[in-house]
Design an enzyme around this catalytic site. Structure first.
Site, PDB file in Angstrom:
ATOM      1  NE  ARG A  52      -3.665  -0.186   2.177  1.00 28.85           N
ATOM      2  CZ  ARG A  52      -4.962  -0.641   2.703  1.00 28.85           C
ATOM      3  NH1 ARG A  52      -5.295   0.417   3.347  1.00 28.85           N
ATOM      4  NH2 ARG A  52      -5.508  -1.534   2.472  1.00 28.85           N
ATOM      5  CG  HIS A  76      -6.906  -0.263  -4.985  1.00 26.95           C
ATOM      6  ND1 HIS A  76      -5.710  -0.943  -4.680  1.00 26.95           N
ATOM      7  CD2 HIS A  76      -7.134   0.512  -3.900  1.00 26.95           C
ATOM      8  CE1 HIS A  76      -4.952  -0.051  -3.765  1.00 26.95           C
ATOM      9  NE2 HIS A  76      -5.975   1.027  -3.293  1.00 26.95           N
ATOM     10  CE1 TYR A 131     -20.962  17.605 -11.000  1.00 28.46           C
ATOM     11  CE2 TYR A 131     -19.815  17.519  -8.874  1.00 28.46           C
ATOM     12  CZ  TYR A 131     -20.749  17.643  -9.628  1.00 28.46           C
ATOM     13  OH  TYR A 131     -22.271  17.812  -8.887  1.00 28.46           O
TER      14      TYR A 131
END
Length: 548
Positions: A33, A79, A123
């Site tokens: 990670r 993931h 967006y």
């Protein structure tokens, strides 16, 4: 009736259980990670985002895709740790003030250097940048290992081919459990020149490259926000040991105004400094009267670049105010370098030389595997062409055998028996089109076969000679340097605190004279002049000092 095993109470040692669980958690954070791989310089989430984008055919020559689509694909396939971490990684790779060479081309609001967050992923849109295609180049040619994903329904790359040293070029930061990494970004041309130097020394002189040679090429970090590094001691410590503290100062200019006042203009900030928070801190210092002489602070930044205007009182000394700002604010900051990366899934602190050598070793492996893949494909095609050329030489008999056969399998069997064709060759012959029978098509096949044999010879030579292999890497990496390289943004200045008394002593030739009685004196060579017999020594030869 047997007791249900889930209803049974088992006694366990809490200390051992906590230790085992915590160690598993810590290793998961460290290896899967928070820390980058030394080979491609990417954390798992970044690697998965880039691979998802290439799978979506979301390259620089295609339209931008909604980030929500990219995040959804990454989370669903590779993931499963939540969309915020994936989108955060995607946004970071698109911010040109965070990464020296952005790996994602973002379209929309991706935040600002003032610390503003990016717009919601529904967006914004994104696609791979041109340089990120070099990270993924030849990934379909068996250049890297693929491993099963979390539910073993897909395959994902364990590392990317990474045609340039991304770990040093873009740097990284990450906090694991009990350790952290903080690698600054560097200039692409300098890092690639260092790799080329290592290759040249191996090819031409068959020797390893010293750290001193690399320090001459890689001058220091090159931050995307520019600014100025003070001194070279911190840089040398970081490059030699893997740890160091680099002092970074904003680029400022003192301007005199017609009314007698002066102002300080800030045009570049140290890396990772939040501009809005910096201005707030300045305002607090003025309000608390810890800094005197500032009458106004305005942010005049625009598309043309950064500009902070600090207006001063008429009687204020601009240099004094500026030095106070350097002392009390992040106009001067320290970047703590910790060059920690995963080597074979184990965290190690590496110096500059080790990082470049691990990267070069990765490239040797990638190019070797790619060459084997290309060789295998070329040999397969050459094998088919050999069969087609034999068939064309005996075209009448081949046609007779095919026409006389009951079906395709029978025709293949007859051809294999008559001409000792392999199954692949026989299949290619029965699939052969009539246009292949023309003289022009036969010449094309012959030319293709000769070209393939030449290519096979070259590929085998590369696999058989390490220096030829290194030459291929050198050629390809120089193309990337030429294509994407740019000038340094961060200049390296002097740090007064790095000077010692020894630095102020001039380097000159001297004469040390000593008598039998123990008197000693140091004199420059200019103090001596040629003299004849019976001449007198110059006055500078006196007085003498007694050694105690």
């Amino acid at each position: 009736m047997e007791d249900n095993i889930f209803d049974q109470v088992r006694e366990v040692d809490l200390k051992e259980t906590m230790e085992e669980s915590y160690i598993e958690y810590a290793m998961s954070v460290i290896a899967a990670r928070a820390l980058p791989d030394v080979r491609d310089g990417l954390k798992p989430v970044q690697r998965r985002v880039l691979y998802s984008m290439i799978e979506l055919n979301n390259g620089p020559d295609k339209p931008h895709r909604k980030c929500a689509r990219i995040v959804g694909d990454t989370m669903g396939k590779y993931h499963p740790h939540g969309d915020s971490s994936i989108y955060g990684a995607l946004v970071n790779m698109a911010q040109d003030w965070s990464m020296r060479y952005t790996l994602v081309d973002g379209h929309g609001n991706f935040g600002s250097v003032d610390g503003d967050g990016a717009a919601a992923m529904r967006y914004t849109e994104a696609r791979l940048s041109k340089i990120s295609m070099e990270m993924l180049a030849d990934i379909n040619k068996d250049t890297v290992d693929f491993v099963p994903n979390f539910d073993e329904t897909e395959k994902e790359p364990s590392v990317l081919p990474s045609r340039f040293p991304n770990l040093l070029v873009n740097g990284t930061t990450g906090i694991a459990v009990g350790m952290a990494t903080n690698i600054p970004p560097h200039n692409l041309r300098e890092v690639i020149s260092a790799v080329v130097k290592i290759i040249d020394n191996k090819i031409e002189e068959d020797r390893e490259t010293t750290i001193e040679e690399l320090l001459d090429i890689v001058k220091g970090p090159d931050f995307p926000t520019g600014a100025q590094i003070l001194g070279t001691r911190g840089i040398e410590d970081a490059y030699r040991t893997g740890r160091g503290k680099i002092r970074v100062r904003a680029v400022t200019n003192i301007e005199s105004l017609p009314n007698g006042k002066s102002r300080i203009i800030v045009t570049e900030l140290p890396y990772m400094v939040n501009k809005a928070r910096l201005i707030e801190k300045m305002a607090e210092l003025v309000r608390d009267k810890r800094i005197d002489g500032i009458t106004g602070i305005t942010d005049e930044s625009s598309r043309e670049g950064m500009r902070i205007n600090i207006e001063l009182r008429r009687d204020a000394n601009a240099n004094v105010v500026l030095n106070q700002l350097f002392k009390h604010t992040q106009l001067q900051d320290t970047f703590g370098v910790i060059m920690l990366a995963l080597v074979g899934n184990q965290p190690k602190i590496l110096n500059l030389s080790q990082m470049l050598h691990y990267y070069l070793r990765h490239q040797e492996d990638v190019v070797t595997r790619r060459t084997k893949y290309d060789l295998n494909k070329a040999e397969e095609r050459a094998h088919i062409l050999e069969g087609l050329l034999i068939a064309l030489d005996n075209i009448d008999e081949v046609i007779r055998i095919i026409r006389g056969s009951a079906n395709t399998p029978a025709a293949k069997a007859a051809l294999m028996e008559r001409f000792q064709f392999t199954d692949a060759q026989a299949q290619a012959i029965v699939d052969m089109r009539l246009r292949t029978l023309t003289g022009l098509e036969r010449e094309k096949l012959q030319a293709e076969y000769q070209e393939l044999m030449k290519k096979i010879q070259e590929l085998k030579a590369i696999l058989g000679d390490e220096k030829l292999l290194l030459g291929v890497i050198r050629k390809e990496i120089l193309v990337i340097s030429e294509k994407y390289g740019d000038e340094r943004r961060t200049c390296i200045g002097f740090d007064a605190s790095e000077f010692s008394m020894e630095d102020l002593i001039p380097d000159e030739n001297v004469v040390i004279a000593m008598t039998k009685l123990g008197y000693i004196k140091r004199m420059t060579t200019d103090n001596f002049k040629s003299q004849g017999r019976g001449g007198k020594a110059s006055k500078e030869c006196r007085p003498w000092r007694k050694i105690t």
